[in-house]
Write a protein that holds these residues in place. Structure first.
Motif, PDB file in Angstrom:
ATOM      1  N   PRO A  75       0.839  -1.209   0.000  1.00 27.58           N
ATOM      2  CA  PRO A  75       0.000   0.000   0.000  1.00 27.58           C
ATOM      3  C   PRO A  75       0.866   1.249   0.000  1.00 27.58           C
ATOM      4  CG  PRO A  75      -0.730  -1.587   1.661  1.00 27.58           C
ATOM      5  CD  PRO A  75       0.594  -2.072   1.165  1.00 27.58           C
ATOM      6  N   ASP A 106      -8.657  -2.515  -2.286  1.00 26.74           N
ATOM      7  CA  ASP A 106      -7.589  -1.555  -2.006  1.00 26.74           C
ATOM      8  C   ASP A 106      -7.920  -0.152  -2.512  1.00 26.74           C
ATOM      9  OD1 ASP A 106      -7.256  -2.617  -4.696  1.00 26.74           O
ATOM     10  OD2 ASP A 106      -5.379  -1.504  -4.774  1.00 26.74           O
ATOM     11  N   ASN A 128      -6.764  -5.190   1.698  1.00 22.81           N
ATOM     12  CA  ASN A 128      -6.052  -6.137   0.838  1.00 22.81           C
ATOM     13  C   ASN A 128      -6.252  -7.562   1.330  1.00 22.81           C
ATOM     14  OD1 ASN A 128      -3.674  -7.026   2.565  1.00 22.81           O
ATOM     15  ND2 ASN A 128      -3.289  -4.821   2.545  1.00 22.81           N
TER      16      ASN A 128
END
Length: 314
Positions: free
Chosen positions: A122, A186, A210
């Motif tokens: 991320p 996400d 996720n």
């Protein structure tokens, strides 16, 4: 084997192994950006652009491509960089996202790489909530910024996310709050779209970003003695996600003795024959292309009707 069949087979092996292909491109300077190759239909020199009145400024115009007319979005402007000068000297990446085809104007395409989703992370917390990234990765010491294309498209042409009148019956509304859905995506834009849909139904929801996070969350609940299959009506998961993709998450759930009966709906901007094959391969119960609020709602409502014995038309 034909070239197209060979590509599908190769990509199926990649995705099934928690890997993906990224198309890398540049906008200004040396920074590399990436989008999933599966979203790319073709790459062409920038065609003649026709300006359109009262348009979002990041749309440089429309162009005739093959048998249709599509919007050409300046990728640099979309991520708050200056407009690309002399568009005709650059290239356009034609993509399909969320059942829509559009082109992205970029300076140049670099190459295609294979990466492991475990090496895709991320965005750093310091970049803020309004950043344009869905993830980052590193290849040979070079940082790759993966663009949240769904977020860009939503700024140009927001999706109407409300459920149509009459889709949710009164019997469903009465019992929906008893149920709980685990949502994994996400993209903040895509996540909020689904959350609005679930809120309209009145169902409880937990949202994660996720597959790795979702799997760890479920495993922790099991350790606490919670029956996952009773706790959640279903899992709704994106496919493309950092750390662990939706295919891998689904496969792990379906192999786990205490999770395997949890219904999984894969909800993705990826579409086509490839996904149908992968859905069967990993054992997902449903696949739905993003984004249609009524279609998503009906999948959830059908599951509630099944458990409650509510007629289809109620």
């Amino acid at each position: 084997m034909s070239d197209s069949a060979g590509k599908l087979s190769r990509r199926a092996r990649l995705v099934g192994g928690n890997r993906m292909e990224l198309l890398l491109f540049r906008l200004r300077g040396k920074q590399l950006y990436g989008i999933n190759v599966f979203k790319v239909k073709e790459i062409i020199p920038c065609p003649p652009l026709t300006a359109i009145p009262n348009h979002n400024p990041i749309v440089r115009g429309v162009a005739h491509v093959r048998d249709g007319t599509i919007s050409i979005i300046d990728m640099g402007m979309a991520i708050r960089q200056p407009a690309m000068e002399n568009p005709r000297t650059h290239v356009v990446i034609i993509t399909e996202y969320n059942r829509r085809i559009q082109g992205f104007l970029v300076q140049a395409v670099d190459r295609i790489i294979n990466v492991d989703w475990a090496d895709v992370h991320p965005p750093p917390e310091g970049v803020g909530r309004n950043n344009y990234l869905s993830a980052v990765t590193e290849v040979k010491g070079e940082l790759i910024e993966i663009i949240d294309v769904e977020k860009i498209i939503d700024t140009v042409n927001p999706i109407e996310g409300r459920i149509s009148e009459g889709v949710i019956g009164e019997q469903i509304r009465a019992v929906a709050p008893r149920y709980h859905i685990l949502l994994v995506d996400d993209s903040s834009v895509a996540r909020h779209q689904v959350e609005r849909c679930l809120d309209e139904i009145g169902i409880q929801r937990t949202s994660l970003s996720n597959g790795k996070e979702a799997l760890e969350f479920l495993e922790n609940l099991i350790q606490e003695g919670i029956d996952i299959n009773q706790e959640f009506l279903m899992l709704i998961s994106d496919i493309e996600m950092p750390e662990m993709d939706g295919y891998t998450l689904t496969a792990k759930i379906k192999r786990h003795p205490q999770m395997q009966t949890l219904p999984v709906l894969l909800h993705s901007s990826l579409s086509g024959i490839f996904n149908e094959a992968m859905v069967k391969k990993v054992g997902a119960d449903y696949f739905l292309a993003k984004y249609d609020a009524d279609e998503l709602a009906n999948h959830v409502l059908d599951r509630i009707r099944q458990l409650e014995g509510i007629p289809q038309d109620a």
